[in-house]
Write a protein that holds these residues in place. Structure first.
Motif, PDB file in Angstrom:
ATOM      1  N   GLY A  46      88.993  -0.835  21.828  1.00 34.83           N
ATOM      2  CA  GLY A  46      89.785  -0.262  20.770  1.00 34.83           C
ATOM      3  C   GLY A  46      91.114   0.753  21.204  1.00 34.83           C
ATOM      4  O   GLY A  46      90.845   1.146  22.531  1.00 34.83           O
ATOM      5  N   SER A  56      95.567   5.906  13.678  1.00 31.04           N
ATOM      6  CA  SER A  56      95.155   4.507  13.491  1.00 31.04           C
ATOM      7  C   SER A  56      94.053   4.178  14.708  1.00 31.04           C
ATOM      8  O   SER A  56      94.429   4.558  15.856  1.00 31.04           O
ATOM      9  CB  SER A  56      96.445   3.486  13.724  1.00 31.04           C
ATOM     10  N   ASN A  58      92.989   0.329  16.462  1.00 33.12           N
ATOM     11  CA  ASN A  58      93.188  -1.043  16.511  1.00 33.12           C
ATOM     12  C   ASN A  58      91.840  -1.359  17.161  1.00 33.12           C
ATOM     13  O   ASN A  58      91.847  -0.858  18.408  1.00 33.12           O
ATOM     14  CB  ASN A  58      94.463  -1.519  16.940  1.00 33.12           C
ATOM     15  N   LYS A  60      88.931  -4.715  18.448  1.00 32.68           N
ATOM     16  CA  LYS A  60      88.770  -6.153  18.690  1.00 32.68           C
ATOM     17  C   LYS A  60      87.313  -6.180  18.804  1.00 32.68           C
ATOM     18  O   LYS A  60      86.805  -5.485  19.589  1.00 32.68           O
ATOM     19  CB  LYS A  60      89.523  -6.705  19.796  1.00 32.68           C
ATOM     20  N   THR A  92      92.531  -3.497   7.535  1.00 29.62           N
ATOM     21  CA  THR A  92      92.942  -4.772   7.816  1.00 29.62           C
ATOM     22  C   THR A  92      92.008  -5.580   8.639  1.00 29.62           C
ATOM     23  O   THR A  92      91.787  -5.069   9.721  1.00 29.62           O
ATOM     24  CB  THR A  92      94.582  -4.794   8.785  1.00 29.62           C
ATOM     25  N   GLU A 167      89.804  -9.217  15.007  1.00 27.08           N
ATOM     26  CA  GLU A 167      90.600  -8.089  15.188  1.00 27.08           C
ATOM     27  C   GLU A 167      90.623  -7.264  13.856  1.00 27.08           C
ATOM     28  O   GLU A 167      90.591  -8.084  12.756  1.00 27.08           O
ATOM     29  CB  GLU A 167      91.684  -8.288  15.867  1.00 27.08           C
ATOM     30  N   ALA A 169      92.207  -3.290  12.086  1.00 25.87           N
ATOM     31  CA  ALA A 169      92.875  -1.912  12.212  1.00 25.87           C
ATOM     32  C   ALA A 169      92.430  -1.104  11.051  1.00 25.87           C
ATOM     33  O   ALA A 169      92.563  -1.348   9.893  1.00 25.87           O
ATOM     34  CB  ALA A 169      94.517  -2.211  12.263  1.00 25.87           C
ATOM     35  N   SER A 171      93.331   2.444   9.387  1.00 26.80           N
ATOM     36  CA  SER A 171      94.480   3.507   9.509  1.00 26.80           C
ATOM     37  C   SER A 171      93.991   4.756   8.548  1.00 26.80           C
ATOM     38  O   SER A 171      93.599   4.344   7.040  1.00 26.80           O
ATOM     39  CB  SER A 171      95.760   3.118   8.925  1.00 26.80           C
TER      40      SER A 171
END
Length: 184
Positions: A46, A56, A58, A60, A92, A167, A169, A171
């Motif tokens: 991440g 955030s 992000n 995987k 997401t 993957e 995300a 936030s």
């Protein structure tokens, strides 16, 4: 007599406001936050960033198992008992992945208490609430008194638990704990 009544009423309102006040852990817009970092748990890669009032992560995830993607926080003052954790967040995810908000509290003796909330329902920012009543002790934890000692909490992990490969995300605009009764 009226002065005493008004003073008593004002004190009552102030006391209730103080009791029901949120304990803000992170608020990008209000620039309030408890020191935080991305929690490094196994099973995902991440990156962590803060831009335009949004924090955030992000990530995987290569395996199907459940993993926590979270912020690690250390309270700057002793915590009082809390009834719910609120998170203003957006999520997401790749197809086939499922995630729910979560929180874990770690006491100074290593005892760990956790709770997982209901899944996110929107593709945009929403306020999700996690019930802090009846926290469950983590499977790897042992605590003689079988309940969380709020004043002994030294670390908190706030984020999501993710199942599936892909993957995503997370936030976040705001995280707070509250004494307000949990209402689903």
């Amino acid at each position: 007599m009226k002065k005493i009544s008004y003073m008593a009423m004002a004190l009552l309102v102030f006391t209730q406001a103080a009791v029901l006040a949120d304990f803000v852990l992170y608020d990008a817009v209000g620039k309030k936050d408890v020191p935080h970092e991305m929690a490094a748990t196994g099973g995902f890669d991440g990156t962590f960033s803060e831009n335009d009032g949004v924090l955030s992560i992000n990530f995987k995830k290569d395996g199907m198992e459940r993993r926590m993607v979270a912020l690690k926080m250390r309270p700057i003052e002793k915590l009082l008992e809390q009834k719910a954790l609120d998170m203003d967040a957006s999520l997401t995810l790749a197809d086939g992945m499922v995630a729910r908000p979560c929180v874990m509290f770690v006491e100074k003796d290593g005892s760990s208490w956790c709770r997982i909330g209901m899944p996110f329902t929107q593709n945009d920012f929403e306020k999700v609430r996690v019930n802090l009543a009846n926290l469950r002790q983590a499977a790897f934890s042992h605590d003689e008194n079988d309940k969380i000692d709020w004043a002994d909490v030294t670390e908190m992990f706030v984020g999501i638990v993710v199942e599936g490969k892909g993957e995503g995300a997370l936030s976040i605009r705001r995280i707070s704990m509250t004494n307000e009764k949990f209402v689903p």
